[in-house]
Design a protein around this motif. Sequence first.
Motif, PDB file in Angstrom:
ATOM      1  N   LYS A  17     -16.584   9.099 -37.259  1.00 15.92           N
ATOM      2  CA  LYS A  17     -17.907   9.222 -37.878  1.00 15.92           C
ATOM      3  C   LYS A  17     -17.827   9.945 -39.228  1.00 15.92           C
ATOM      4  CE  LYS A  17     -19.698  11.615 -34.498  1.00 15.92           C
ATOM      5  NZ  LYS A  17     -18.539  11.726 -33.588  1.00 15.92           N
ATOM      6  N   SER A  35     -23.276  17.470 -39.091  1.00 12.72           N
ATOM      7  CA  SER A  35     -24.149  18.294 -38.236  1.00 12.72           C
ATOM      8  C   SER A  35     -23.353  18.977 -37.125  1.00 12.72           C
ATOM      9  CB  SER A  35     -25.274  17.448 -37.638  1.00 12.72           C
ATOM     10  OG  SER A  35     -24.784  16.571 -36.663  1.00 12.72           O
ATOM     11  N   GLY A  36     -22.247  18.364 -36.694  1.00 16.88           N
ATOM     12  CA  GLY A  36     -21.408  18.973 -35.652  1.00 16.88           C
ATOM     13  C   GLY A  36     -20.852  20.313 -36.126  1.00 16.88           C
ATOM     14  N   TYR A  39     -23.090  23.155 -35.100  1.00 15.35           N
ATOM     15  CA  TYR A  39     -22.939  23.581 -33.699  1.00 15.35           C
ATOM     16  C   TYR A  39     -21.634  24.352 -33.514  1.00 15.35           C
ATOM     17  CZ  TYR A  39     -26.996  20.696 -32.942  1.00 15.35           C
ATOM     18  OH  TYR A  39     -28.270  20.180 -33.010  1.00 15.35           O
ATOM     19  N   ARG A  40     -20.608  23.936 -34.263  1.00 11.96           N
ATOM     20  CA  ARG A  40     -19.324  24.639 -34.177  1.00 11.96           C
ATOM     21  C   ARG A  40     -19.445  26.050 -34.776  1.00 11.96           C
ATOM     22  NH1 ARG A  40     -14.480  21.481 -33.603  1.00 11.96           N
ATOM     23  NH2 ARG A  40     -15.000  19.357 -32.986  1.00 11.96           N
ATOM     24  N   ARG A  93     -12.620  24.109 -36.575  1.00  8.42           N
ATOM     25  CA  ARG A  93     -11.969  22.885 -36.059  1.00  8.42           C
ATOM     26  C   ARG A  93     -10.998  23.203 -34.928  1.00  8.42           C
ATOM     27  NH1 ARG A  93     -15.639  19.712 -38.147  1.00  8.42           N
ATOM     28  NH2 ARG A  93     -16.158  20.549 -40.164  1.00  8.42           N
ATOM     29  N   VAL A 101     -18.056  24.188 -27.602  1.00  9.16           N
ATOM     30  CA  VAL A 101     -19.160  23.734 -28.448  1.00  9.16           C
ATOM     31  C   VAL A 101     -20.169  22.838 -27.725  1.00  9.16           C
ATOM     32  CG1 VAL A 101     -17.851  21.810 -29.488  1.00  9.16           C
ATOM     33  CG2 VAL A 101     -19.767  22.792 -30.724  1.00  9.16           C
ATOM     34  N   ARG A 111     -30.497  23.813 -30.368  1.00 11.65           N
ATOM     35  CA  ARG A 111     -30.807  22.488 -30.927  1.00 11.65           C
ATOM     36  C   ARG A 111     -32.034  22.555 -31.839  1.00 11.65           C
ATOM     37  NH1 ARG A 111     -27.134  19.219 -29.357  1.00 11.65           N
ATOM     38  NH2 ARG A 111     -27.966  17.725 -30.839  1.00 11.65           N
ATOM     39  N   ARG A 132     -24.663  13.464 -33.072  1.00 11.89           N
ATOM     40  CA  ARG A 132     -24.896  12.809 -31.779  1.00 11.89           C
ATOM     41  C   ARG A 132     -26.352  12.373 -31.601  1.00 11.89           C
ATOM     42  NH1 ARG A 132     -20.583  14.489 -32.482  1.00 11.89           N
ATOM     43  NH2 ARG A 132     -18.875  14.995 -31.081  1.00 11.89           N
ATOM     44  N   ASP A 133     -27.256  13.064 -32.319  1.00 14.51           N
ATOM     45  CA  ASP A 133     -28.692  12.812 -32.128  1.00 14.51           C
ATOM     46  C   ASP A 133     -29.396  12.591 -33.452  1.00 14.51           C
ATOM     47  OD1 ASP A 133     -28.388  15.341 -33.181  1.00 14.51           O
ATOM     48  OD2 ASP A 133     -30.111  16.174 -32.133  1.00 14.51           O
ATOM     49  N   ILE A 134     -28.647  12.213 -34.478  1.00 11.96           N
ATOM     50  CA  ILE A 134     -29.245  12.140 -35.820  1.00 11.96           C
ATOM     51  C   ILE A 134     -30.225  10.958 -35.898  1.00 11.96           C
ATOM     52  CG2 ILE A 134     -28.784  12.215 -38.303  1.00 11.96           C
ATOM     53  CD1 ILE A 134     -27.640  14.578 -36.632  1.00 11.96           C
ATOM     54  N   ARG A 159      -7.364  12.283 -32.716  1.00 19.58           N
ATOM     55  CA  ARG A 159      -7.667  13.721 -32.681  1.00 19.58           C
ATOM     56  C   ARG A 159      -6.387  14.531 -32.476  1.00 19.58           C
ATOM     57  NH1 ARG A 159     -12.125  17.336 -32.746  1.00 19.58           N
ATOM     58  NH2 ARG A 159     -12.949  15.595 -33.924  1.00 19.58           N
ATOM     59  N   ARG A 182     -16.215  16.705 -23.534  1.00 18.70           N
ATOM     60  CA  ARG A 182     -17.297  16.744 -24.529  1.00 18.70           C
ATOM     61  C   ARG A 182     -18.158  15.484 -24.469  1.00 18.70           C
ATOM     62  NH1 ARG A 182     -16.401  17.769 -30.149  1.00 18.70           N
ATOM     63  NH2 ARG A 182     -14.209  17.164 -30.123  1.00 18.70           N
ATOM     64  N   ARG A 189     -26.510  15.778 -21.281  1.00 25.26           N
ATOM     65  CA  ARG A 189     -27.367  16.970 -21.378  1.00 25.26           C
ATOM     66  C   ARG A 189     -28.844  16.543 -21.378  1.00 25.26           C
ATOM     67  NH1 ARG A 189     -25.256  17.616 -27.324  1.00 25.26           N
ATOM     68  NH2 ARG A 189     -26.667  16.164 -28.332  1.00 25.26           N
TER      69      ARG A 189
HETATM   70  O1   DC Z   1     -18.821  16.023 -34.345  1.00 25.37           O
HETATM   71  P1   DC Z   1     -18.136  17.251 -33.734  1.00 25.37           P
HETATM   72  O2   DC Z   1     -17.020  16.894 -32.789  1.00 25.37           O
HETATM   73  O3   DC Z   1     -17.705  18.230 -34.765  1.00 25.37           O
HETATM   74  O4   DC Z   1     -19.280  17.947 -32.869  1.00 25.37           O
HETATM   75  C1   DC Z   1     -19.039  19.111 -32.139  1.00 25.37           C
HETATM   76  C2   DC Z   1     -19.951  19.179 -30.942  1.00 25.37           C
HETATM   77  O5   DC Z   1     -21.294  19.423 -31.369  1.00 25.37           O
HETATM   78  C3   DC Z   1     -19.990  17.924 -30.084  1.00 25.37           C
HETATM   79  O6   DC Z   1     -19.187  18.042 -28.944  1.00 25.37           O
HETATM   80  C4   DC Z   1     -21.436  17.774 -29.711  1.00 25.37           C
HETATM   81  C5   DC Z   1     -22.202  18.659 -30.617  1.00 25.37           C
HETATM   82  N1   DC Z   1     -23.101  17.942 -31.514  1.00 25.37           N
HETATM   83  C6   DC Z   1     -24.380  17.690 -31.078  1.00 25.37           C
HETATM   84  O7   DC Z   1     -24.698  17.983 -29.938  1.00 25.37           O
HETATM   85  N2   DC Z   1     -25.294  17.127 -31.904  1.00 25.37           N
HETATM   86  C7   DC Z   1     -24.945  16.780 -33.147  1.00 25.37           C
HETATM   87  N3   DC Z   1     -25.872  16.243 -33.945  1.00 25.37           N
HETATM   88  C8   DC Z   1     -23.628  16.995 -33.606  1.00 25.37           C
HETATM   89  C9   DC Z   1     -22.721  17.571 -32.761  1.00 25.37           C
END
Ligand code: DC
Length: 225
Positions: A17, A35-36, A39-40, A93, A101, A111, A132-134, A159, A182, A189
């Motif tokens: 992505k 956006s991830g 959260y990280r 990372r 995460v 969130r 994930r939720d954009i 990865r 993950r 969730r």
């Molecule tokens: O894209 P990433 O692997 O860096 O994302 C890290 C974690 O953040 C992933 O396991 C789920 C969460 N995440 C999320 O819940 N919603 C998002 N918009 C982006 C990431």
Amino acid sequence: MPNKIIITIDGWSSCGKSTLAKQLATALGYVYIDSGAMYRAITLYFLRNHIDWTDPKSVKQALADIQISFHFNPKSQQTEIFLNDENVEYVIRDLVIAEKVSDVAAIREVRSYAVAQQQVMGARKGIVMDGRDIGTTVFPDAELKIFMTADSAVRVERRFRELFAKNPNINIEEVKANLEMRDYIDSHREVSPLRKADGAIEIDNTNLTMPEQLEKAMKLVKKII
Ligand code: DC
């Protein structure tokens, strides 16, 4: 360029992505937001400060002390994330963060905090955001929504190679277990689980090179702008 749009890219962990999002942002002169990374960064803060994230009050208090921002670094030629004025682009990372995460990203307060900031970043359009939720929650009215997939063995391999370059002690089983965990938590969730947004176009990049995936996505963009 006239007619700036919002492009959302959602999908499973490690399916390319961010690579596609960066390519698109560069090609279009748009801002790229990972956006991830938010959260990280929040997870990093919680771990460093021993925040009990099972307690909503502690979470709320901790979030009030967190400032997240993105800045373009001309040296690396990419947008990097800052947590309270510290550049944490690389430390987030780490596998230690990846292990926690998804739990942190499942917390309702976390969130709402992240989504509100993401929506502000997209207010002027001209943005590519991946996560994930954009397409489902952050920008449900985005002009272009992409849902990315790739074969899971290919995702693990990608990865693994990325992490191995930084830490040769890493083993592939560990990486595979983390990705599976993950994907499970992210898609099961309660709040904003990962799913393909209405109107999203799927790109499976298992057998696509980077230029091929960009070409595919650019065709979609050109239909709109
Ligand atoms: O894209 P990433 O692997 O860096 O994302 C890290 C974690 O953040 C992933 O396991 C789920 C969460 N995440 C999320 O819940 N919603 C998002 N918009 C982006 C990431």
